[in-house]
Scaffold this motif. Structure first.
Motif, short mmCIF file in Angstrom:
data_model
loop_
_atom_site.label_atom_id
_atom_site.label_comp_id
_atom_site.label_asym_id
_atom_site.label_seq_id
_atom_site.Cartn_x
_atom_site.Cartn_y
_atom_site.Cartn_z
N PHE A 3 43.56 35.45 -24.99
CA PHE A 3 42.20 35.55 -25.65
C PHE A 3 41.96 36.71 -26.35
O PHE A 3 41.80 37.70 -25.88
N PRO A 4 41.93 36.90 -27.80
CA PRO A 4 41.98 38.04 -28.36
C PRO A 4 40.61 38.67 -28.18
O PRO A 4 39.68 38.63 -29.41
N ILE A 5 40.09 39.26 -27.28
CA ILE A 5 38.69 39.67 -26.91
C ILE A 5 38.27 40.78 -27.72
O ILE A 5 37.14 40.67 -28.43
N LEU A 6 39.21 41.74 -28.33
CA LEU A 6 38.71 42.75 -29.19
C LEU A 6 38.41 42.14 -30.78
O LEU A 6 38.10 43.05 -31.44
N LYS A 7 38.85 40.88 -31.18
CA LYS A 7 38.98 40.36 -32.26
C LYS A 7 37.37 39.79 -32.37
O LYS A 7 36.97 39.14 -33.49
N LEU A 8 36.51 39.78 -31.22
CA LEU A 8 35.22 38.99 -31.33
C LEU A 8 34.15 39.80 -31.80
O LEU A 8 34.51 41.11 -32.02
N PRO A 9 33.14 39.63 -32.54
CA PRO A 9 32.08 40.42 -32.91
C PRO A 9 31.63 41.35 -31.91
O PRO A 9 31.68 41.05 -30.68
N PHE B 121 37.38 30.70 -29.09
CA PHE B 121 37.25 31.79 -29.88
C PHE B 121 36.38 31.82 -31.16
O PHE B 121 35.48 32.36 -31.31
N TRP B 125 32.31 33.11 -32.22
CA TRP B 125 31.87 33.42 -33.58
C TRP B 125 30.93 32.77 -33.90
O TRP B 125 30.08 33.34 -34.77
N VAL B 158 46.16 38.59 -20.51
CA VAL B 158 44.91 37.64 -20.78
C VAL B 158 44.18 37.86 -22.11
O VAL B 158 44.03 36.99 -22.80
N TYR B 159 43.64 39.24 -22.32
CA TYR B 159 43.00 39.50 -23.45
C TYR B 159 43.49 39.87 -24.73
O TYR B 159 43.04 40.35 -25.51
N LEU B 160 44.92 39.89 -24.70
CA LEU B 160 45.59 40.33 -25.71
C LEU B 160 45.49 41.54 -26.37
O LEU B 160 44.96 41.95 -27.32
#
Lengths: 346, 201
Positions: A3-9, B121, B125, B158-160
């Motif tokens: 889950f690409p957490i740092l790409k969230l707002p 995800f 958003w 997990v969080y890439l």
């Protein structure tokens, strides 16, 4: 799939982090510099303050929420062993894992309450961890520094942590005096807003040249080192001074000083003397006996660490009234002299 | 109410409600249309303000084109509106700044969010864009739960999360992509340094 957490707002990243527990926040921050920056960028910090507790010579860093205790990073072997024993009794046995903090390897074990445990820590590692936590949580306020049952495991003092400001200081030593250097640092360098408690012997040589405490509450036992100058310069609301080597004249001077002042923050003083002492000389004051129409008989010493919930019987106390109408009572109850100021009078 | 029975459906799958409630029409960026009750819309601060500003009557809703939500796809929007319909009328949480923040994921929400990470995800958003506070809370809580019991190395997976070195490499690559001459200059500089040259120019 990750889950690409740092790409969230950013708001969402902060919402995720606000749901992480202490051990998870620390591990997240160790993933990269960017992760650490993200945690530091949170305006609403997950913890309100941190308490440093030193027990048997080892500290624990206790995180605090608004009013309740949060998770803790334990270094005290007793606590570590307690958890290890518990985990041996059926729960999944916990393992120590290595974390690299500030370039130094530290053994860490996680537990159910999201607390952390580290054992066999040395002074350098401890300082690295403390500085790391302070930095990660944007100089989180130190609410309390407590040191009890001192054993020289690690030479840890408030100076070691560079402590300059905190709400509460609590010392309870048995078997050895509180070191002079430590007391000097404590009284001369730390701004304490709420309360100071020193419950333990000090060396015969210990003396303070000047000290102007302005903490809310002061509890010193024994207070043999409190000189007349220090005593008369105390600017605390509540004071409990046991076994002072002062004289009754000093006590009277304190009352006279209050009478001629406009001090509205003082609430009560309670003190006991070492050895015999002369009786109080009431001729210096215009006093009156208790009048139930003027004030209550019992004075509530609430708030104090030592006397929480206790009441003083002011039946035999002598009342004095200041120019501004404030009413004080001088008295003796259960081998202690007291001077209290009433909040409500008629 | 189960996720399947939630009242939000694509317009071609559902009967038009018979109650005299106001239902607004929204269209996703892949042209899927949804009817959403006025009460459900109140969960979204963004949409609530939008419909208030538009001041549509029931006739307007039917006669005018559906309100386009251009940056959210139909699959995500369906989840969003299902959530809003299920929680319609519920108070919107206000962040009073108190800690610890306690977020519970109700059974309905847990089932709704039983989706792959890609869709989760997109849902976050969308919740952020449409300003749906509680949906953002529960979806972020789900993401936070992924961290339980993980080591930093596991968290990276997990969080890439890229490592510092990977971040640095990506930054360099981005700079080079912006200015292809930069790499040549850097290489030349390194070469001169190796040869012991003191000045570059």
């Amino acid at each position: 799939m990750g889950f690409p957490i740092l790409k969230l707002p950013l708001l969402a990243i902060h919402a995720v982090i606000s749901n992480l527990q202490l051990d998870e926040i620390i591990d997240f921050s160790l993933c990269s510099s960017k992760c650490k920056r993200v945690i530091k960028s949170i305006k609403k910090q997950p913890y309100k303050s941190m308490e440093i507790r030193i027990f048997f010579g080892y500290p624990d860093f206790q995180f605090m929420y608004e009013k309740t205790k949060g998770p803790c990073w334990y270094f005290n072997n007793l606590e570590v062993e307690k958890v290890l024993r518990k985990s041996k009794r059926g729960e999944k046995r916990k393992k120590y894992e290595i974390r690299k903090i500030g370039g130094i390897k530290i053994k860490v074990m996680k537990c159910e309450e999201n607390s952390l445990f580290s054992k066999q820590i040395n002074e350098l590692q401890l300082k690295v961890i403390f500085d790391f936590l302070l930095d990660l949580f944007n100089n989180i306020p130190i609410c309390r520094y407590s040191s009890t049952l001192r054993v020289n495991q690690l030479n840890i003092t408030p100076e070691y942590f560079g402590l300059k400001k905190c709400s509460s200081i609590f010392y309870s030593f048995q078997g050895m005096p509180v070191p002079d250097d430590e007391l000097h640092y404590l009284f001369e360098n730390i701004q304490v807003s709420e309360d100071i408690t020193i419950n333990g012997e000090v060396s015969d040589e210990f003396q303070l040249n000047t000290a102007k405490f302005s903490t809310n509450e002061l509890n010193i036992r024994p207070a043999t080192w409190i000189t007349r100058d220090i005593f008369l310069s105390l600017n605390c609301s509540r004071m409990c001074l046991d076994y002072v080597t002062l004289t009754m004249n000093d006590f009277q001077s304190f009352v006279l000083q209050w009478l001629s002042s406009e001090n509205t923050s003082f609430v009560w003083l309670q003190m006991s003397f070492t050895g015999n002492h002369e009786p109080i000389d009431f001729s210096q004051f215009q006093t009156q006996q208790w009048n139930p129409k003027v004030r209550e008989r019992y004075y509530d010493l609430s708030y104090s660490i030592f006397s929480r919930g206790r009441k003083i019987d002011c039946l035999d106390g002598r009342d004095i009234r200041r120019k501004d109408g404030k009413l004080g009572t001088i008295g003796y109850f259960r081998r202690k002299h007291y001077f209290v100021v009433w909040n409500q009078t008629n | 109410m189960s996720v399947e029975n939630a009242p939000v459906v694509d317009v071609d799958e559902a009967a038009i409600p018979v109650e005299k409630k106001m239902y607004y029409r929204f269209e996703s960026n892949d042209k899927k249309e949804f009817r959403v009750s006025e009460l459900a819309i109140q969960q979204s601060e963004t949409l609530n303000r939008l419909v208030e500003a538009m001041g549509y009557t029931s006739e307007d809703v039917e006669n005018k084109p559906a309100i386009a939500i251009e940056n959210i796809d139909g699959k995500t929007l369906k989840l969003v509106f299902q959530w809003c319909e299920h929680h319609k009328g519920e108070a919107i949480p206000v962040d009073d700044g108190s800690v610890p923040k306690i977020v519970e994921i109700p059974e309905f929400d847990a089932k709704l969010m039983d989706i792959d990470n890609g869709l989760l995800f997109k849902l976050i958003w969308a919740a952020d864009y449409l300003n749906i506070v509680q949906l953002l809370n529960v979806s972020c809580k789900k993401v936070a739960n992924m961290a339980q019991g993980k080591t930093p190395a596991q968290l990276r997976r997990v969080y890439l999360l890229p490592s510092d070195e990977e971040d640095e490499a990506a930054k360099r690559a981005a700079q080079e992509a912006q200015d292809p001459r930069a790499r040549e200059v850097e290489e030349e500089f390194e070469e001169r340094k190796r040869q012991g040259g003191n000045s570059f120019f």
